[in-house]
Design a protein around this motif. Structure first.
Motif, PDB file in Angstrom:
ATOM      1  N   SER A  36      -9.875   2.347   0.884  1.00  0.00           N
ATOM      2  CA  SER A  36      -9.712   1.743  -0.426  1.00  0.00           C
ATOM      3  C   SER A  36      -8.259   1.899  -0.861  1.00  0.00           C
ATOM      4  CB  SER A  36     -10.628   2.431  -1.438  1.00  0.00           C
ATOM      5  OG  SER A  36     -10.381   1.968  -2.747  1.00  0.00           O
ATOM      6  N   PRO A  37      -7.615   0.901  -1.393  1.00  0.00           N
ATOM      7  CA  PRO A  37      -8.108  -0.444  -1.680  1.00  0.00           C
ATOM      8  C   PRO A  37      -8.262  -1.260  -0.402  1.00  0.00           C
ATOM      9  CG  PRO A  37      -5.779  -0.289  -2.215  1.00  0.00           C
ATOM     10  CD  PRO A  37      -6.228   1.082  -1.809  1.00  0.00           C
ATOM     11  N   VAL A  38      -9.031  -2.325  -0.475  1.00  0.00           N
ATOM     12  CA  VAL A  38      -9.285  -3.157   0.697  1.00  0.00           C
ATOM     13  C   VAL A  38      -8.317  -4.338   0.715  1.00  0.00           C
ATOM     14  CG1 VAL A  38     -11.698  -2.501   0.879  1.00  0.00           C
ATOM     15  CG2 VAL A  38     -11.087  -4.464  -0.504  1.00  0.00           C
ATOM     16  N   ALA A  39      -8.111  -4.899   1.892  1.00  0.00           N
ATOM     17  CA  ALA A  39      -7.202  -6.039   2.048  1.00  0.00           C
ATOM     18  C   ALA A  39      -7.646  -7.181   1.141  1.00  0.00           C
ATOM     19  CB  ALA A  39      -7.183  -6.496   3.491  1.00  0.00           C
ATOM     20  N   GLY A  40      -6.690  -7.757   0.433  1.00  0.00           N
ATOM     21  CA  GLY A  40      -6.974  -8.883  -0.439  1.00  0.00           C
ATOM     22  C   GLY A  40      -7.395  -8.491  -1.846  1.00  0.00           C
ATOM     23  N   GLN A  41      -7.609  -7.214  -2.082  1.00  0.00           N
ATOM     24  CA  GLN A  41      -8.005  -6.763  -3.415  1.00  0.00           C
ATOM     25  C   GLN A  41      -6.854  -6.970  -4.388  1.00  0.00           C
ATOM     26  OE1 GLN A  41      -9.591  -2.788  -3.427  1.00  0.00           O
ATOM     27  NE2 GLN A  41      -9.716  -2.695  -5.655  1.00  0.00           N
ATOM     28  N   VAL A  42      -7.153  -7.491  -5.564  1.00  0.00           N
ATOM     29  CA  VAL A  42      -6.132  -7.721  -6.582  1.00  0.00           C
ATOM     30  C   VAL A  42      -6.038  -6.476  -7.459  1.00  0.00           C
ATOM     31  CG1 VAL A  42      -5.423  -9.143  -8.538  1.00  0.00           C
ATOM     32  CG2 VAL A  42      -6.541 -10.202  -6.561  1.00  0.00           C
ATOM     33  N   LEU A  43      -4.831  -5.943  -7.576  1.00  0.00           N
ATOM     34  CA  LEU A  43      -4.575  -4.772  -8.412  1.00  0.00           C
ATOM     35  C   LEU A  43      -3.647  -5.184  -9.546  1.00  0.00           C
ATOM     36  CD1 LEU A  43      -3.888  -2.196  -5.548  1.00  0.00           C
ATOM     37  CD2 LEU A  43      -6.064  -2.713  -6.656  1.00  0.00           C
ATOM     38  N   LEU A  94      -5.132   9.624  -6.501  1.00  0.00           N
ATOM     39  CA  LEU A  94      -5.223   8.676  -7.606  1.00  0.00           C
ATOM     40  C   LEU A  94      -3.846   8.068  -7.832  1.00  0.00           C
ATOM     41  CD1 LEU A  94      -7.187   7.521  -9.670  1.00  0.00           C
ATOM     42  CD2 LEU A  94      -6.488   9.334 -11.231  1.00  0.00           C
ATOM     43  N   TRP A  95      -3.774   6.743  -7.854  1.00  0.00           N
ATOM     44  CA  TRP A  95      -2.507   6.036  -7.950  1.00  0.00           C
ATOM     45  C   TRP A  95      -2.522   5.094  -9.141  1.00  0.00           C
ATOM     46  CZ3 TRP A  95      -1.390   0.943  -5.188  1.00  0.00           C
ATOM     47  CH2 TRP A  95      -0.039   0.594  -5.288  1.00  0.00           C
ATOM     48  N   THR A  96      -1.460   5.107  -9.909  1.00  0.00           N
ATOM     49  CA  THR A  96      -1.273   4.145 -10.991  1.00  0.00           C
ATOM     50  C   THR A  96      -0.426   3.009 -10.438  1.00  0.00           C
ATOM     51  OG1 THR A  96      -1.378   5.897 -12.643  1.00  0.00           O
ATOM     52  CG2 THR A  96      -0.436   3.792 -13.337  1.00  0.00           C
ATOM     53  N   VAL A  97      -0.977   1.818 -10.427  1.00  0.00           N
ATOM     54  CA  VAL A  97      -0.312   0.660  -9.842  1.00  0.00           C
ATOM     55  C   VAL A  97       0.946   0.335 -10.658  1.00  0.00           C
ATOM     56  CG1 VAL A  97      -0.572  -1.788  -9.245  1.00  0.00           C
ATOM     57  CG2 VAL A  97      -2.523  -0.225  -9.034  1.00  0.00           C
ATOM     58  N   PRO A  98       2.111   0.233  -9.998  1.00  0.00           N
ATOM     59  CA  PRO A  98       3.352  -0.058 -10.726  1.00  0.00           C
ATOM     60  C   PRO A  98       3.438  -1.534 -11.112  1.00  0.00           C
ATOM     61  CG  PRO A  98       3.794   0.082  -8.386  1.00  0.00           C
ATOM     62  CD  PRO A  98       2.344   0.445  -8.574  1.00  0.00           C
ATOM     63  N   ASN A  99       4.341  -1.839 -12.009  1.00  0.00           N
ATOM     64  CA  ASN A  99       4.553  -3.213 -12.447  1.00  0.00           C
ATOM     65  C   ASN A  99       5.565  -3.882 -11.515  1.00  0.00           C
ATOM     66  OD1 ASN A  99       4.566  -5.577 -13.861  1.00  0.00           O
ATOM     67  ND2 ASN A  99       5.692  -4.803 -15.620  1.00  0.00           N
ATOM     68  N   THR A 100       5.123  -4.157 -10.298  1.00  0.00           N
ATOM     69  CA  THR A 100       5.966  -4.793  -9.282  1.00  0.00           C
ATOM     70  C   THR A 100       5.160  -5.940  -8.652  1.00  0.00           C
ATOM     71  OG1 THR A 100       5.218  -3.108  -7.739  1.00  0.00           O
ATOM     72  CG2 THR A 100       7.387  -2.793  -8.707  1.00  0.00           C
ATOM     73  N   PRO A 101       5.079  -7.090  -9.311  1.00  0.00           N
ATOM     74  CA  PRO A 101       4.243  -8.190  -8.834  1.00  0.00           C
ATOM     75  C   PRO A 101       4.611  -8.630  -7.411  1.00  0.00           C
ATOM     76  CG  PRO A 101       5.084  -8.640 -11.028  1.00  0.00           C
ATOM     77  CD  PRO A 101       5.787  -7.429 -10.523  1.00  0.00           C
ATOM     78  N   THR A 102       3.580  -8.795  -6.580  1.00  0.00           N
ATOM     79  CA  THR A 102       3.757  -9.284  -5.214  1.00  0.00           C
ATOM     80  C   THR A 102       2.412  -9.721  -4.670  1.00  0.00           C
ATOM     81  OG1 THR A 102       4.542  -8.751  -2.987  1.00  0.00           O
ATOM     82  CG2 THR A 102       3.472  -6.978  -4.201  1.00  0.00           C
ATOM     83  N   ASN A 103       2.438 -10.617  -3.716  1.00  0.00           N
ATOM     84  CA  ASN A 103       1.212 -11.028  -3.000  1.00  0.00           C
ATOM     85  C   ASN A 103       1.216 -10.456  -1.582  1.00  0.00           C
ATOM     86  OD1 ASN A 103       0.117 -12.598  -5.072  1.00  0.00           O
ATOM     87  ND2 ASN A 103       1.395 -14.351  -4.511  1.00  0.00           N
TER      88      ASN A 103
END
Length: 109
Positions: A36-43, A94-103
Protein backbone atom coordinates in the motif's frame (compact mmCIF):
# COMPACT_ATOMS: atom_id res chain seq x y z
CA UNK A 1 41.00 -43.74 -17.32
CA UNK A 2 41.92 -42.61 -13.81
CA UNK A 3 42.17 -39.03 -14.99
CA UNK A 4 38.66 -39.12 -16.44
CA UNK A 5 37.27 -40.47 -13.14
CA UNK A 6 39.18 -37.84 -11.16
CA UNK A 7 37.90 -35.04 -13.41
CA UNK A 8 34.32 -36.33 -13.15
CA UNK A 9 34.57 -36.42 -9.36
CA UNK A 10 36.15 -32.96 -9.27
CA UNK A 11 33.40 -31.58 -11.54
CA UNK A 12 30.70 -33.11 -9.31
CA UNK A 13 32.27 -31.57 -6.18
CA UNK A 14 32.58 -28.18 -7.85
CA UNK A 15 28.92 -28.33 -8.94
CA UNK A 16 27.74 -29.11 -5.42
CA UNK A 17 29.87 -26.29 -3.98
CA UNK A 18 28.54 -23.83 -6.58
CA UNK A 19 24.94 -24.78 -5.78
CA UNK A 20 25.57 -24.29 -2.05
CA UNK A 21 27.19 -20.89 -2.66
CA UNK A 22 24.27 -19.86 -4.88
CA UNK A 23 21.74 -20.86 -2.21
CA UNK A 24 23.75 -18.98 0.41
CA UNK A 25 23.99 -15.88 -1.80
CA UNK A 26 20.20 -15.94 -2.38
CA UNK A 27 19.60 -15.94 1.39
CA UNK A 28 21.70 -12.75 1.66
CA UNK A 29 19.53 -10.71 -0.72
CA UNK A 30 16.96 -8.09 0.20
CA UNK A 31 13.61 -8.17 -1.52
CA UNK A 32 10.49 -6.11 -0.96
CA UNK A 33 6.95 -5.89 -2.27
CA UNK A 34 4.83 -2.76 -1.82
CA UNK A 35 1.37 -3.52 -0.40
CA UNK A 36 0.00 0.00 0.00
CA UNK A 37 -0.48 2.39 -1.73
CA UNK A 38 -1.28 0.40 -4.86
CA UNK A 39 -0.35 1.34 -8.43
CA UNK A 40 -2.77 3.85 -9.89
CA UNK A 41 -4.14 4.94 -6.53
CA UNK A 42 -4.90 8.67 -6.42
CA UNK A 43 -3.43 10.46 -3.40
CA UNK A 44 -4.18 14.01 -2.37
CA UNK A 45 -1.93 16.66 -0.81
CA UNK A 46 -2.18 16.56 2.98
CA UNK A 47 -3.70 13.06 3.01
CA UNK A 48 -2.20 10.70 5.60
CA UNK A 49 -1.60 7.26 4.16
CA UNK A 50 -0.03 4.11 5.59
CA UNK A 51 2.81 2.97 3.33
CA UNK A 52 3.16 -0.80 3.83
CA UNK A 53 5.37 -3.48 2.32
CA UNK A 54 6.55 -7.01 3.02
CA UNK A 55 10.21 -7.81 2.78
CA UNK A 56 12.87 -10.45 3.16
CA UNK A 57 15.97 -9.32 5.03
CA UNK A 58 19.40 -10.85 4.29
CA UNK A 59 20.84 -13.36 6.74
CA UNK A 60 23.52 -10.97 7.93
CA UNK A 61 23.82 -8.85 11.08
CA UNK A 62 22.11 -5.47 10.75
CA UNK A 63 23.81 -3.28 13.37
CA UNK A 64 23.90 0.30 12.20
CA UNK A 65 21.74 -0.45 9.16
CA UNK A 66 19.06 1.97 8.13
CA UNK A 67 16.53 2.38 5.36
CA UNK A 68 15.21 5.47 3.66
CA UNK A 69 12.09 6.31 1.72
CA UNK A 70 12.37 8.54 -1.35
CA UNK A 71 9.77 9.90 -3.76
CA UNK A 72 10.15 10.25 -7.51
CA UNK A 73 7.87 12.63 -9.39
CA UNK A 74 9.11 11.61 -12.85
CA UNK A 75 8.31 7.89 -12.97
CA UNK A 76 11.44 6.73 -11.18
CA UNK A 77 14.07 8.51 -13.24
CA UNK A 78 15.18 10.62 -10.27
CA UNK A 79 14.28 10.49 -6.56
CA UNK A 80 14.71 14.09 -5.33
CA UNK A 81 12.19 14.05 -2.44
CA UNK A 82 13.43 12.43 0.76
CA UNK A 83 10.54 11.14 2.89
CA UNK A 84 11.91 9.43 6.02
CA UNK A 85 14.58 7.39 7.79
CA UNK A 86 13.31 3.89 8.61
CA UNK A 87 14.39 0.99 10.78
CA UNK A 88 15.14 -1.83 8.28
CA UNK A 89 12.99 -4.23 10.31
CA UNK A 90 9.87 -2.02 9.92
CA UNK A 91 7.31 -2.78 7.24
CA UNK A 92 5.23 0.39 7.33
CA UNK A 93 5.15 4.10 8.13
CA UNK A 94 2.53 6.85 8.15
CA UNK A 95 3.13 9.39 5.39
CA UNK A 96 1.56 12.78 4.77
CA UNK A 97 1.31 13.25 1.01
CA UNK A 98 3.17 16.43 -0.05
CA UNK A 99 1.72 19.08 -2.34
CA UNK A 100 3.71 18.00 -5.40
CA UNK A 101 1.19 17.20 -8.18
CA UNK A 102 2.27 14.45 -10.58
CA UNK A 103 0.83 11.50 -12.49
CA UNK A 104 4.11 9.58 -12.32
CA UNK A 105 4.98 9.20 -8.61
CA UNK A 106 7.15 6.27 -7.54
CA UNK A 107 8.21 5.35 -4.00
CA UNK A 108 11.63 3.86 -3.34
CA UNK A 109 12.24 2.28 0.08
Amino acid sequence: MKTRGFLSTLFAIMTVCALQLTAQADSNKYSAQLLSPVAGQVLYAGQKIMVEWKHTLPNIPLPGCESEAWLSLDGGITFPVWIAWLDPRNTSFLWTVPNTPTNAAVLDI
